[in-house]
Scaffold this motif. Structure first.
Motif, PDB file in Angstrom:
ATOM      1  N   ASN A 251       0.841  -1.208   0.000  1.00  0.00           N
ATOM      2  CA  ASN A 251       0.000   0.000   0.000  1.00  0.00           C
ATOM      3  C   ASN A 251       0.870   1.250   0.000  1.00  0.00           C
ATOM      4  N   GLY A 252       0.229   2.392   0.078  1.00  0.00           N
ATOM      5  CA  GLY A 252       0.951   3.663   0.039  1.00  0.00           C
ATOM      6  C   GLY A 252       1.864   3.857   1.229  1.00  0.00           C
ATOM      7  N   ASP A 253       1.580   3.190   2.326  1.00  0.00           N
ATOM      8  CA  ASP A 253       2.400   3.355   3.536  1.00  0.00           C
ATOM      9  C   ASP A 253       3.669   2.500   3.501  1.00  0.00           C
ATOM     10  N   ASN A 254       3.573   1.271   3.017  1.00  0.00           N
ATOM     11  CA  ASN A 254       4.769   0.405   3.050  1.00  0.00           C
ATOM     12  C   ASN A 254       5.549   0.410   1.731  1.00  0.00           C
ATOM     13  N   SER A 255       5.045   1.112   0.721  1.00  0.00           N
ATOM     14  CA  SER A 255       5.737   1.065  -0.576  1.00  0.00           C
ATOM     15  C   SER A 255       7.134   1.681  -0.490  1.00  0.00           C
ATOM     16  N   LEU A 256       7.300   2.697   0.348  1.00  0.00           N
ATOM     17  CA  LEU A 256       8.605   3.355   0.459  1.00  0.00           C
ATOM     18  C   LEU A 256       9.658   2.370   0.976  1.00  0.00           C
ATOM     19  N   ILE A 257       9.318   1.654   2.034  1.00  0.00           N
ATOM     20  CA  ILE A 257      10.301   0.722   2.618  1.00  0.00           C
ATOM     21  C   ILE A 257      10.565  -0.447   1.667  1.00  0.00           C
ATOM     22  N   LEU A 258       9.567  -0.820   0.892  1.00  0.00           N
ATOM     23  CA  LEU A 258       9.754  -1.912  -0.075  1.00  0.00           C
ATOM     24  C   LEU A 258      10.668  -1.468  -1.223  1.00  0.00           C
ATOM     25  N   ARG A 259      10.474  -0.240  -1.658  1.00  0.00           N
ATOM     26  CA  ARG A 259      11.374   0.284  -2.698  1.00  0.00           C
ATOM     27  C   ARG A 259      12.790   0.419  -2.150  1.00  0.00           C
ATOM     28  N   ALA A 260      12.909   0.903  -0.905  1.00  0.00           N
ATOM     29  CA  ALA A 260      14.235   1.066  -0.287  1.00  0.00           C
ATOM     30  C   ALA A 260      14.929  -0.279  -0.100  1.00  0.00           C
ATOM     31  N   ALA A 261      14.146  -1.336   0.140  1.00  0.00           N
ATOM     32  CA  ALA A 261      14.711  -2.687   0.291  1.00  0.00           C
ATOM     33  C   ALA A 261      15.129  -3.272  -1.056  1.00  0.00           C
ATOM     34  N   LYS A 262      14.810  -2.565  -2.128  1.00  0.00           N
ATOM     35  CA  LYS A 262      15.206  -2.909  -3.508  1.00  0.00           C
ATOM     36  C   LYS A 262      14.247  -3.902  -4.175  1.00  0.00           C
ATOM     37  N   ALA A 263      12.965  -3.807  -3.797  1.00  0.00           N
ATOM     38  CA  ALA A 263      11.959  -4.519  -4.593  1.00  0.00           C
ATOM     39  C   ALA A 263      11.814  -3.768  -5.920  1.00  0.00           C
ATOM     40  N   ASP A 264      11.803  -4.514  -7.012  1.00  0.00           N
ATOM     41  CA  ASP A 264      11.703  -3.884  -8.340  1.00  0.00           C
ATOM     42  C   ASP A 264      10.271  -3.786  -8.818  1.00  0.00           C
ATOM     43  N   ILE A 265       9.422  -4.716  -8.368  1.00  0.00           N
ATOM     44  CA  ILE A 265       8.029  -4.762  -8.838  1.00  0.00           C
ATOM     45  C   ILE A 265       7.123  -4.874  -7.613  1.00  0.00           C
ATOM     46  N   LEU A 266       6.197  -3.948  -7.475  1.00  0.00           N
ATOM     47  CA  LEU A 266       5.217  -4.005  -6.389  1.00  0.00           C
ATOM     48  C   LEU A 266       3.882  -4.442  -6.987  1.00  0.00           C
ATOM     49  N   VAL A 267       3.319  -5.509  -6.441  1.00  0.00           N
ATOM     50  CA  VAL A 267       1.987  -5.969  -6.858  1.00  0.00           C
ATOM     51  C   VAL A 267       0.968  -5.335  -5.920  1.00  0.00           C
ATOM     52  N   SER A 268      -0.132  -4.888  -6.473  1.00  0.00           N
ATOM     53  CA  SER A 268      -1.184  -4.348  -5.606  1.00  0.00           C
ATOM     54  C   SER A 268      -2.561  -4.576  -6.206  1.00  0.00           C
ATOM     55  N   ALA A 269      -3.476  -5.037  -5.361  1.00  0.00           N
ATOM     56  CA  ALA A 269      -4.881  -5.186  -5.761  1.00  0.00           C
ATOM     57  C   ALA A 269      -5.745  -4.210  -4.978  1.00  0.00           C
ATOM     58  N   SER A 270      -5.967  -4.496  -3.688  1.00  0.00           N
ATOM     59  CA  SER A 270      -6.962  -3.716  -2.936  1.00  0.00           C
ATOM     60  C   SER A 270      -6.570  -2.249  -2.752  1.00  0.00           C
ATOM     61  N   TYR A 271      -5.271  -1.966  -2.652  1.00  0.00           N
ATOM     62  CA  TYR A 271      -4.882  -0.555  -2.483  1.00  0.00           C
ATOM     63  C   TYR A 271      -5.275   0.253  -3.723  1.00  0.00           C
ATOM     64  N   ILE A 272      -5.048  -0.328  -4.902  1.00  0.00           N
ATOM     65  CA  ILE A 272      -5.402   0.389  -6.140  1.00  0.00           C
ATOM     66  C   ILE A 272      -6.919   0.401  -6.330  1.00  0.00           C
ATOM     67  N   PHE A 273      -7.529  -0.789  -6.317  1.00  0.00           N
ATOM     68  CA  PHE A 273      -8.956  -0.866  -6.668  1.00  0.00           C
ATOM     69  C   PHE A 273      -9.862  -0.338  -5.556  1.00  0.00           C
ATOM     70  N   GLY A 274      -9.323  -0.187  -4.360  1.00  0.00           N
ATOM     71  CA  GLY A 274     -10.100   0.404  -3.272  1.00  0.00           C
ATOM     72  C   GLY A 274     -10.004   1.914  -3.244  1.00  0.00           C
ATOM     73  N   SER A 275      -9.228   2.486  -4.153  1.00  0.00           N
ATOM     74  CA  SER A 275      -9.055   3.945  -4.167  1.00  0.00           C
ATOM     75  C   SER A 275      -9.961   4.574  -5.218  1.00  0.00           C
ATOM     76  N   LYS A 276     -10.124   5.878  -5.111  1.00  0.00           N
ATOM     77  CA  LYS A 276     -10.960   6.586  -6.093  1.00  0.00           C
ATOM     78  C   LYS A 276     -10.208   6.788  -7.401  1.00  0.00           C
ATOM     79  N   ASP A 277      -8.916   7.127  -7.247  1.00  0.00           N
ATOM     80  CA  ASP A 277      -8.120   7.502  -8.411  1.00  0.00           C
ATOM     81  C   ASP A 277      -6.991   6.481  -8.586  1.00  0.00           C
ATOM     82  N   TYR A 278      -7.204   5.509  -9.479  1.00  0.00           N
ATOM     83  CA  TYR A 278      -6.221   4.437  -9.647  1.00  0.00           C
ATOM     84  C   TYR A 278      -4.869   4.998 -10.110  1.00  0.00           C
TER      85      TYR A 278
END
Ligand code: DX5
Ligand code: ZN
Length: 214
Positions: free
Chosen positions: A177-204
């Motif tokens: 989600n928007g809160d943990n994406s920073l630490i995941l990017r910093a840990a060097k994840a290259d691809i973030l998968v997301s379902a509910s964070y995107i589809f649960g938002s108003k503006d994908y």
């Protein structure tokens, strides 16, 4: 490399699939969660829906096989134009053979690890992989809570990648989600998968931009 976002359609409104896919224009990949009710206690969708999605977008399709016999799905998914396929390490006896089967179609090949499956089960095959999918939930459902031990796993995979001069990508899936994406990017994840964070938002579009850290 900029972080790639794989939008998982598991949380999409399937009664309005064309509209939903059209709202994912800034996603880099469309993530397809295929479940068989055996490896995971849930069913999702199969080839007819993958075919519909293929017709709706030119974005690369990233199939995540949560099934007990992944080798039987690869050729059909290749015919449907899928560009990435991952299967679970826990489901196969012959992961090297299956990686070769996937790559023979010109498809990127990945192995997914459940939260309880250690990285060292991949030691002998990391050099053959295009990507490793680190599960940060127990697979089967969207909208579950992120399991924090995934972060250490991503860091360790990045260290192995650097020290062994390997080039596999690291994908993380579950509770992103928007809160943990920073630490995941910093840990060097290259691809973030997301379902509910995107589809649960108003503006994908905005949610995807947030996940990318832009
Ligand atoms: C879980 C699936 C995930 C899921 C993610 O078994 O592999 O791809 O759709 O959903 P969220 O982002 O809601 O955790
Ligand atoms: Zn998935």
């Amino acid at each position: 490399m900029n972080t790639l976002i794989a939008a998982s359609v598991l949380s999409a409104d399937f009664s309005r699939l064309a509209e939903e896919i059209a709202r994912l224009k800034n996603a880099d990949l469309i993530h397809l969660d295929l479940m068989d009710g055996h490896f995971v206690p849930n069913l999702s969708f199969g080839y007819p829906l993958v075919s519909c999605i293929r017709d709706l977008t030119d974005q690369p399709l990233d199939a995540h096989l949560m099934v007990t016999n992944p080798e039987t799905y690869v050729d059909n998914l290749a015919n449907l134009g899928v560009g990435w396929i991952s299967f679970h390490q826990e489901t196969v006896y012959h992961s090297h053979r299956l990686i070769q089967q996937i790559k023979a179609h010109g498809i990127k090949a990945g192995i997914a690890l459940n939260p309880a499956t250690p990285i060292n089960t991949l030691d002998s095959i990391l050099a053959d992989l295009d990507y490793v999918l680190v599960m940060s939930v127990n697979p089967g459902y969207s909208a579950q809570a992120f399991i924090p031990s995934a972060i250490a796993k991503i860091r360790e995979l990045d260290q192995i990648r650097t020290s062994q001069n390997l080039s596999f990508l690291i994908e993380v899936d579950g509770g992103v989600n928007g809160d943990n994406s920073l630490i995941l990017r910093a840990a060097k994840a290259d691809i973030l998968v997301s379902a509910s964070y995107i589809f649960g938002s108003k503006d994908y579009t905005k949610s995807i931009t947030t996940l990318k850290g832009l």
